[in-house]
Motif scaffolding. Structure first.
Motif, PDB file in Angstrom:
ATOM      1  N   HIS A   3     -14.867 -32.222  37.536  1.00 50.98           N
ATOM      2  CA  HIS A   3     -15.670 -32.480  39.137  1.00 50.98           C
ATOM      3  C   HIS A   3     -15.083 -33.166  39.977  1.00 50.98           C
ATOM      4  O   HIS A   3     -14.439 -32.202  41.055  1.00 50.98           O
ATOM      5  CB  HIS A   3     -17.057 -32.755  38.443  1.00 50.98           C
ATOM      6  N   GLN A  81     -20.558 -28.549  52.930  1.00 51.03           N
ATOM      7  CA  GLN A  81     -21.451 -28.243  51.308  1.00 51.03           C
ATOM      8  C   GLN A  81     -21.284 -26.565  50.474  1.00 51.03           C
ATOM      9  O   GLN A  81     -22.119 -25.961  51.693  1.00 51.03           O
ATOM     10  CB  GLN A  81     -22.694 -29.457  50.962  1.00 51.03           C
ATOM     11  N   ALA A  83     -23.089 -24.962  46.944  1.00 53.48           N
ATOM     12  CA  ALA A  83     -24.478 -25.674  46.190  1.00 53.48           C
ATOM     13  C   ALA A  83     -24.873 -24.531  45.614  1.00 53.48           C
ATOM     14  O   ALA A  83     -24.708 -23.359  46.052  1.00 53.48           O
ATOM     15  CB  ALA A  83     -25.817 -26.389  46.586  1.00 53.48           C
ATOM     16  N   GLU A  84     -25.293 -24.559  44.086  1.00 50.10           N
ATOM     17  CA  GLU A  84     -25.863 -24.025  43.418  1.00 50.10           C
ATOM     18  C   GLU A  84     -27.268 -23.182  43.939  1.00 50.10           C
ATOM     19  O   GLU A  84     -27.789 -22.064  43.258  1.00 50.10           O
ATOM     20  CB  GLU A  84     -26.330 -23.469  41.894  1.00 50.10           C
ATOM     21  N   ASP A  85     -28.284 -23.790  44.774  1.00 50.32           N
ATOM     22  CA  ASP A  85     -29.344 -23.253  44.830  1.00 50.32           C
ATOM     23  C   ASP A  85     -29.254 -23.545  46.409  1.00 50.32           C
ATOM     24  O   ASP A  85     -28.934 -24.503  47.768  1.00 50.32           O
ATOM     25  CB  ASP A  85     -30.137 -24.471  44.512  1.00 50.32           C
ATOM     26  N   THR A  89     -29.330 -29.043  46.112  1.00 54.93           N
ATOM     27  CA  THR A  89     -29.718 -29.915  44.910  1.00 54.93           C
ATOM     28  C   THR A  89     -28.600 -30.565  43.871  1.00 54.93           C
ATOM     29  O   THR A  89     -28.426 -30.767  43.047  1.00 54.93           O
ATOM     30  CB  THR A  89     -31.557 -30.453  43.343  1.00 54.93           C
ATOM     31  N   ARG A  90     -27.928 -29.232  43.517  1.00 53.70           N
ATOM     32  CA  ARG A  90     -27.008 -29.052  42.760  1.00 53.70           C
ATOM     33  C   ARG A  90     -25.609 -28.474  43.806  1.00 53.70           C
ATOM     34  O   ARG A  90     -25.101 -27.580  43.603  1.00 53.70           O
ATOM     35  CB  ARG A  90     -27.201 -27.944  41.871  1.00 53.70           C
ATOM     36  N   VAL A  91     -24.907 -30.069  44.207  1.00 55.15           N
ATOM     37  CA  VAL A  91     -24.281 -29.489  45.554  1.00 55.15           C
ATOM     38  C   VAL A  91     -22.561 -29.361  44.230  1.00 55.15           C
ATOM     39  O   VAL A  91     -22.613 -30.580  43.448  1.00 55.15           O
ATOM     40  CB  VAL A  91     -24.064 -30.668  46.416  1.00 55.15           C
ATOM     41  N   VAL A  92     -21.392 -28.217  44.588  1.00 53.55           N
ATOM     42  CA  VAL A  92     -20.582 -28.362  43.413  1.00 53.55           C
ATOM     43  C   VAL A  92     -18.958 -28.590  44.565  1.00 53.55           C
ATOM     44  O   VAL A  92     -18.420 -29.003  43.735  1.00 53.55           O
ATOM     45  CB  VAL A  92     -20.522 -26.903  42.547  1.00 53.55           C
ATOM     46  N   TRP A 120     -23.513 -17.984  46.078  1.00 57.97           N
ATOM     47  CA  TRP A 120     -24.092 -19.984  46.058  1.00 57.97           C
ATOM     48  C   TRP A 120     -24.165 -19.931  48.231  1.00 57.97           C
ATOM     49  O   TRP A 120     -24.620 -18.980  48.591  1.00 57.97           O
ATOM     50  CB  TRP A 120     -22.389 -20.054  46.362  1.00 57.97           C
TER      51      TRP A 120
END
Length: 532
Positions: A3, A81, A83-85, A89-92, A120
């Protein structure tokens, strides 16, 4: 890849590949804006298996006369940013880019390290002010070597702002697409009229003449980008774009301007190159393009290739920058056969032509799609059998270059070539043949020409051009014609490639519905379209 390393690469991409380069401006540490700095929206583009390019431009006063968008001459740090959502709440991935005045405070953040073939969500924030952009959705391409069941996309072109509303984009945003292809004429250089045409919007005098300066082109792009329906389509999908003529000037060719009719001193190549420099820079500043597409003066490389697993290869063309000037004074007219058939003349330029044919031959894709601007198919515009009238700005005006393209694809055994075309403000389906005048000549490829989003105003199913083109015996290789406004949805699958033509009854006012008057398919291994 762990990550922390992904985060490092994502940040490096934004800092080093944003296109900002080196800026002489001081950093604006605590920016404050009088209005929303994200008024022009956000966008993503050129999807790869591992990432996309994210775009925005800070412009709290988008139509400021100086073309600067209401931002002072300072560098502004902009965080992003992925994110997956949608709630983040799920920043990649995250990073920071510098929005610099040299590029109108635009941001081009090239994000890497994403999982292929999924959706994404992304957003921007101005560091120091807390202003947050709308949330966009994008989609990465399938991984190399994989075989997706299908790839679905839409293509569109020709969106003259003052001739119609962008209702087509509102409908497009509701489709389930992997990406959008834009084939050119994203804006028009002409003055917009005292009341903005059908828009009924009063604009200052700078919008009443053709675009020529950098400020002119910036503000014309900003005017178009303020449209909420266009913003919605950019928010929904990644876009893959190339230009045609009106991003600079009608029917320009290489370093040759159209015959001067507007009082601007751009007839000589040096003056026209200066105009192209302004137009190219503004184009880059307002669209989700990667660093290799960033112009250097009056030069830019828009042609490029994208892959979607082993199902679809997309070959994006630039048929303006390298072409020879139109023969016989341009236009549509009979004669000029020797001039337009001169083998020395080129539409793509030697380098791009070689790149295209070599890439098509070596492509491992099941479907090879050309994102092209002007009509490839031969079209006789005169229904009189004794007269052949050709459009000299189209590939008809470059007949030998077309022969090299179609003959080259045939000799090299290119798999399932499909040509997408804009420019003509009408929808046409055509068989592309080695010899259009020989009924027994083999079909090499299929051409799906799409209509305009708004250019030309309200259309009809058939018009004078349509009746002439489709008259019995005149152009037997043309399968269908429609001159209403809209867009086209394509689906590349394992066994067939389909094109659904979406059209609107009117664009002179907002709110039109959309219908699908025709649907065509090309079978794998069998060139030529069949209506379904």
């Amino acid at each position: 890849m762990n990550h922390s390393r992904r985060r490092f690469l994502g940040t490096a991409a934004a800092l080093g590949l944003s296109g900002a380069g080196f800026s002489t401006a001081r950093a604006w540490a605590a920016p404050r804006f009088a209005a929303d700095p994200f008024a022009l929206g956000v966008a993503s583009g050129d999807p790869l298996p591992g990432g996309v390019v994210l775009w925005t431009r800070l412009a709290p006063d988008p139509l400021a006369p100086d073309g600067r968008g209401g931002v002072p001459d300072g560098r502004v740090a902009v965080s992003w940013q992925v994110a997956e959502d949608e709630r983040f709440t799920r920043v990649v991935q995250r990073g920071t880019a510098q929005a610099v005045p040299e590029l109108a405070h635009s941001v081009h953040a090239e994000v890497t390290g994403l999982t292929p073939g999924r959706d994404w969500f992304y957003r921007f924030r101005v560091d120091g002010s807390g202003d947050i952009s709308p949330t966009g959705r994008t989609r990465t391409a399938p991984a190399a070597g994989t075989s997706p069941a299908a790839v679905t996309f839409a293509f569109a072109s020709c969106q003259c702002w003052y001739e119609g509303f962008y209702t087509a984009y509102r409908h497009m945003a509701a489709e389930d697409l992997d990406f959008v292809v834009h084939l050119g004429d994203y804006l028009y250089e002409y003055g917009v009229g005292a009341n903005g045409g059908v828009r009924g919007m009063t604009l200052d005098a700078s919008f009443q003449h053709e675009t020529y300066s950098l400020a002119d082109y910036r503000n014309r792009h900003a005017l178009y980008r303020l449209d909420p329906d266009l913003q919605a389509a950019h928010l929904a999908f990644p876009w893959i774009l190339t230009w045609d003529d009106h991003e600079v000037e009608n029917n320009w060719a290489g370093d040759t301007a159209q015959i001067d009719k507007d009082g601007f001193p751009d007839d000589d190549p040096a003056s026209f190159r200066a105009r192209k420099t302004a137009a190219f820079q503004a184009y880059y500043e307002h669209l989700p393009l990667r660093l290799p597409q960033k112009p250097t003066g009056s030069s830019a490389q828009l042609y490029r290739r994208l892959a979607f697993g082993d199902l679809l290869g997309l070959h994006v063309l630039d048929t303006r920058s390298y072409r020879d000037d139109q023969v016989c004074g341009d236009g549509t007219k009979p004669g000029c056969d020797a001039e337009r058939s001169d083998p020395a003349r080129t539409m793509l330029g030697p380098g791009q032509e070689r790149w295209l044919l070599d890439g098509l031959e070596s492509s491992g894709a099941r479907w090879n799609v050309l994102a092209n601007q002007t009509l490839v198919a031969q079209v006789d515009h005169d229904p009189d059998p004794a007269v052949v009238s050709s459009g000299l700005d189209m590939w008809d005006g470059y007949a030998a270059a077309r022969d090299r393209l179609l003959g080259g694809m045939h000799r090299r055994g290119v798999r399932n070539p499909v040509v997408l075309t804009g420019d003509i403000h009408r929808s046409v389906v055509a068989d592309l043949k080695l010899d259009f005048d020989d009924p027994d000549s083999p079909v090499v490829a299929t051409e799906f020409a799409g209509t305009s989003v708004s250019s030309g105003g309200d259309g009809t199913a058939m018009d004078t051009f349509g009746f002439d083109w489709m008259a019995p015996g005149v152009n037997p290789h043309l399968k269908w014609h429609n001159s209403q406004r809209g867009y086209t949805v394509c689906r590349a699958g394992g066994n067939e490639f389909t094109a659904d033509y979406r059209v609107l009854p009117y664009v002179s006012s907002p709110g039109a519905g959309v219908t699908t008057p025709a649907r065509f398919a090309v079978e794998d291994g069998r060139p030529g379209a069949q209506r379904i």
